[in-house]
Write a protein that holds these residues in place. Structure first.
Motif, short mmCIF file in Angstrom:
data_model
loop_
_atom_site.label_atom_id
_atom_site.label_comp_id
_atom_site.label_asym_id
_atom_site.label_seq_id
_atom_site.Cartn_x
_atom_site.Cartn_y
_atom_site.Cartn_z
N ALA A 131 0.82 -1.20 0.00
CA ALA A 131 0.00 0.00 0.00
C ALA A 131 0.86 1.25 0.00
O ALA A 131 0.56 2.23 -0.69
CB ALA A 131 -0.93 -0.01 1.23
N ALA A 132 1.95 1.24 0.75
CA ALA A 132 2.85 2.39 0.79
C ALA A 132 3.52 2.61 -0.56
O ALA A 132 3.68 3.75 -1.01
CB ALA A 132 3.90 2.19 1.88
N ARG A 133 3.89 1.53 -1.23
CA ARG A 133 4.49 1.67 -2.56
C ARG A 133 3.48 2.26 -3.55
O ARG A 133 3.80 3.14 -4.34
CB ARG A 133 4.98 0.31 -3.07
CG ARG A 133 5.61 0.37 -4.47
CD ARG A 133 6.96 1.05 -4.45
NE ARG A 133 7.39 1.51 -5.75
CZ ARG A 133 8.15 0.80 -6.61
NH1 ARG A 133 8.53 -0.42 -6.28
NH2 ARG A 133 8.53 1.32 -7.75
N ARG A 134 2.25 1.78 -3.47
CA ARG A 134 1.22 2.30 -4.38
C ARG A 134 0.96 3.78 -4.11
O ARG A 134 0.80 4.57 -5.03
CB ARG A 134 -0.07 1.49 -4.22
CG ARG A 134 -1.17 1.89 -5.20
CD ARG A 134 -2.49 1.23 -4.84
NE ARG A 134 -2.43 -0.21 -4.95
CZ ARG A 134 -2.73 -0.89 -6.07
NH1 ARG A 134 -3.04 -0.23 -7.16
NH2 ARG A 134 -2.67 -2.20 -6.08
N LEU A 135 0.93 4.15 -2.85
CA LEU A 135 0.60 5.52 -2.50
C LEU A 135 1.72 6.49 -2.87
O LEU A 135 1.45 7.62 -3.27
CB LEU A 135 0.31 5.62 -0.99
CG LEU A 135 -0.08 7.00 -0.45
CD1 LEU A 135 -1.37 7.46 -1.10
CD2 LEU A 135 -0.23 6.95 1.07
N THR A 136 2.98 6.06 -2.77
CA THR A 136 4.10 6.97 -2.99
C THR A 136 4.47 7.12 -4.46
O THR A 136 4.75 8.22 -4.93
CB THR A 136 5.34 6.53 -2.19
OG1 THR A 136 5.62 5.15 -2.47
CG2 THR A 136 5.09 6.69 -0.70
N ASP A 137 4.50 6.01 -5.22
CA ASP A 137 4.84 6.17 -6.65
C ASP A 137 4.20 5.10 -7.54
O ASP A 137 4.66 4.85 -8.65
CB ASP A 137 6.35 6.19 -6.86
CG ASP A 137 7.01 4.83 -6.70
OD1 ASP A 137 6.35 3.91 -6.16
OD2 ASP A 137 8.17 4.67 -7.10
N TRP A 138 3.16 4.43 -7.04
CA TRP A 138 2.37 3.44 -7.79
C TRP A 138 3.17 2.19 -8.13
O TRP A 138 2.84 1.12 -7.65
CB TRP A 138 1.78 4.06 -9.06
CG TRP A 138 0.86 5.20 -8.74
CD1 TRP A 138 1.12 6.53 -8.90
CD2 TRP A 138 -0.43 5.12 -8.16
NE1 TRP A 138 0.07 7.29 -8.45
CE2 TRP A 138 -0.91 6.45 -7.99
CE3 TRP A 138 -1.26 4.07 -7.76
CZ2 TRP A 138 -2.15 6.72 -7.45
CZ3 TRP A 138 -2.50 4.35 -7.22
CH2 TRP A 138 -2.93 5.66 -7.07
N HIS A 139 4.19 2.30 -8.95
CA HIS A 139 4.96 1.11 -9.33
C HIS A 139 6.24 1.54 -10.05
O HIS A 139 6.40 2.71 -10.42
CB HIS A 139 4.14 0.17 -10.22
CG HIS A 139 3.65 0.80 -11.49
ND1 HIS A 139 4.47 1.00 -12.59
CD2 HIS A 139 2.44 1.29 -11.83
CE1 HIS A 139 3.77 1.56 -13.55
NE2 HIS A 139 2.53 1.76 -13.12
N GLY A 140 7.12 0.60 -10.27
CA GLY A 140 8.35 0.88 -10.99
C GLY A 140 8.15 0.78 -12.49
O GLY A 140 7.02 0.71 -12.99
N GLU A 141 9.26 0.75 -13.22
CA GLU A 141 9.22 0.72 -14.68
C GLU A 141 9.17 -0.73 -15.15
O GLU A 141 10.15 -1.46 -15.02
CB GLU A 141 10.47 1.44 -15.23
CG GLU A 141 10.29 2.02 -16.62
CD GLU A 141 10.23 0.94 -17.67
OE1 GLU A 141 9.15 0.74 -18.26
OE2 GLU A 141 11.25 0.28 -17.87
N PRO A 142 8.04 -1.18 -15.69
CA PRO A 142 7.88 -2.61 -15.99
C PRO A 142 8.88 -3.15 -17.00
O PRO A 142 9.33 -4.30 -16.86
CB PRO A 142 6.45 -2.68 -16.54
CG PRO A 142 5.74 -1.49 -15.97
CD PRO A 142 6.79 -0.42 -15.92
N SER A 143 9.24 -2.38 -18.01
CA SER A 143 10.14 -2.91 -19.04
C SER A 143 11.53 -3.19 -18.47
O SER A 143 12.14 -4.22 -18.76
CB SER A 143 10.24 -1.93 -20.21
OG SER A 143 8.99 -1.81 -20.87
N ALA A 144 12.04 -2.28 -17.65
CA ALA A 144 13.34 -2.51 -17.01
C ALA A 144 13.28 -3.70 -16.07
O ALA A 144 14.23 -4.49 -15.99
CB ALA A 144 13.78 -1.25 -16.27
N GLN A 145 12.15 -3.84 -15.35
CA GLN A 145 12.03 -4.98 -14.45
C GLN A 145 11.96 -6.30 -15.22
O GLN A 145 12.54 -7.30 -14.81
CB GLN A 145 10.78 -4.81 -13.58
CG GLN A 145 10.90 -3.65 -12.60
CD GLN A 145 9.70 -3.55 -11.67
OE1 GLN A 145 8.94 -4.50 -11.52
NE2 GLN A 145 9.54 -2.40 -11.03
N ALA A 146 11.28 -6.29 -16.35
CA ALA A 146 11.21 -7.50 -17.18
C ALA A 146 12.58 -7.84 -17.76
O ALA A 146 12.96 -9.01 -17.86
CB ALA A 146 10.19 -7.32 -18.30
N ALA A 147 13.34 -6.81 -18.15
CA ALA A 147 14.69 -7.04 -18.67
C ALA A 147 15.59 -7.64 -17.60
O ALA A 147 16.38 -8.55 -17.86
CB ALA A 147 15.28 -5.73 -19.20
#
Length: 510
Positions: A372-388
């Motif tokens: 919940a804290a991650r969602r509230l502060t910046d929603w999520h990271g960059e999916p393409s970099a995480q997939a790489a």
């Protein structure tokens, strides 16, 4: 992938290697078809005979867990005996987040938080400037590096496999163009969470499944999330002294009262911890900045203290990937049975700081609040970099990169140690260290030397080096220098250290 095997204590070494590798196969950390280290390499790293490792490998091969391929190595069987084990972090029933985060956390199984997600296409307002000054990240800065760059915490960008990363990232970016637009999981790309659980489990013996992992924008965001869900204004928080300045400043920014706890040759002095501390931030594998590992006895004492006080220990596994001597010790997280440890890792030093990729492994009682804290502060990271990064881990590229980088950093470290012993004898005493990207050297007993003056003079001479006092939050500050070797090229080490020695000798007061 490098395999973490612990051999502390007494007993049949081959049997203990066998049991730990067998467990890694059964719980899925070592996957079918994955290559194990050669017996000679693992024996060297564990400081045992090659025959000891061979006995363990032969037993696992006879039982159908491993298979040897002539000219290729030893691999996990494509169909090993059935998986019977699961691996996960402790539940942490005695550790609870702040009341706000218990109400803001998603309901179990729903993924829905108490605050709404904005509609697609909305743009969040920009963050207003705070005007709050925070300590500079070690090694940070946009100016051109000096000729002799001994900054701390800076990896060699030349070692980063750029072309490989570009290929992996381009593939994920192309795939992203055909996916429906929307917000991603705040805990991170599911495949990356699985890959991190395997990677940390194999290389560091961390007990975690994919659900225990939350992907972050580096270790600093991980600490921020933990602090948000645990710390009430006025809570007492303990950090190492000397220690990591950005962590100290971040905790203070959350309203905590931060106190330093001394560090000696065995690590954090547990007996000096204040009883009222709600959270303890430590770097046990490679204490920052001194570099000494926390002894097994201290680790056990810290976990006992946390269980008795109902406190949380944040274990920042700083720089532990680059290890040059000694067998690795078990992380606090794998020794913890009560769910009092949050394990924090980062890819900033192993890959690049600019990627802003890290993770935390938390007990079950804190996971909903952290999401919940991650969602509230910046929603999520960059999916393409995480997939790489997922592919980088799953294809064994991380292990290959770390082995190559470790050899390079080990050679640089040896040059600096030799220079300290030769050119700084009687002036600076190196602090023993077995891992990481920097060395610490204290001013020798009886020597009157202002390390801050040395740093200033060195800067004028084109040398970037740091003072140990800059990592101290209490007074009197410790006197010494912190010397990094991640950013400096090997051929510049000797002349840079000679110039630094001249500056040190000139700064000594009678």
């Amino acid at each position: 992938m490098d395999v973490h095997v612990t051999l502390t204590g007494h007993g049949d070494l081959a049997a203990r290697i066998y049991r730990q590798l067998r467990e890694a196969v059964l719980d899925g950390r070592l996957r079918p078809g994955e290559r194990l280290p050669p017996t000679r390499e693992l024996a060297r790293r564990l400081e045992v005979s090659r025959n000891t490792v061979s006995i363990a490998y032969d037993r696992l091969t006879a039982e159908g867990f491993l298979v040897g391929r002539v000219g290729a190595g030893t691999f996990v069987c494509d169909e090993p005996p059935g998986r019977t084990l699961s691996r996960s972090a402790p539940t942490g029933g005695g550790v609870r987040p702040r009341a706000f985060w218990r109400s803001a956390a998603p309901e179990p199984g729903t993924g829905t938080a108490a605050f709404p997600e904005p509609g697609a296409g909305t743009v969040a307002p920009p963050e207003p400037g705070t005007g709050v000054a925070v300590p500079r990240e070690p090694g940070a800065g946009t100016a051109a590096p000096p000729p002799y760059d001994f900054r701390v915490g800076v990896p060699d960008t030349g070692l980063f496999p750029l072309e490989t990363w570009r290929r992996l990232l381009a593939r994920e970016l192309r795939a992203a163009l055909v996916r429906p637009a929307g917000y991603a999981d705040p805990a991170g790309y599911p495949g990356l969470r699985e890959a991190i659980a395997r990677y940390a489990g194999v290389s560091r013996s961390v007990r975690a499944g994919a659900t225990d992992v939350l992907v972050t924008a580096g270790a600093q965001q991980a600490l921020d999330l933990v602090g948000r869900v645990l710390i009430e204004p006025g809570d007492l928080v303990a950090v190492e002294e000397p220690g990591y300045p950005p962590a100290r400043a971040l905790l203070r920014s959350l309203g905590a009262r931060v106190t330093g706890v001394p560090v000696d040759a065995e690590g954090l002095v547990v007996s000096a911890l204040p009883d009222a501390a709600r959270l303890v931030y430590v770097t046990p594998s490679h204490q920052f900045p001194l570099g000494t590992p926390m002894s097994l006895a201290r680790r056990a004492a810290l976990l006992e203290w946390a269980a008795r006080r109902g406190a949380v220990v944040v274990e920042d596994d700083y720089d532990s990937e680059f290890r040059f001597e000694d067998r690795p010790l078990e992380p606090l997280q794998s020794l913890d049975r009560g769910g009092h440890v949050v394990y924090v890792g980062s890819f900033s030093k192993t890959l690049l700081p600019t990627l802003r990729l890290g993770f935390l492994v938390a007990p079950a009682s804190l996971r909903p609040a952290l999401r919940a804290a991650r969602r509230l502060t910046d929603w999520h990271g960059e999916p393409s970099a995480q997939a790489a990064l997922t592919r980088f881990l799953d294809e064994g590229l991380m292990g290959r990169h770390i082995r190559r980088a470790t050899r390079e950093y080990a050679a640089r470290r040896e040059r600096i140690v030799a220079a300290l012993r030769r050119d700084f004898a009687g002036l600076l005493d190196p602090v023993p260290s077995v891992a990481g990207l920097h060395l610490c050297a204290r001013v020798s007993t009886g020597v009157r030397l202002d390390a801050g003056e040395v740093v200033s003079r060195a800067r004028v001479a084109g040398i970037a080096v740091e003072s140990l006092a800059g990592y101290c939050g209490e007074t009197p500050a410790q006197a010494g220098l912190v010397i990094g070797y991640g950013a400096i090229t090997p051929e510049r080490i000797a002349p840079g250290m000679r110039r630094l020695a001249e500056i040190v000798r000139a700064a000594v007061r009678d």
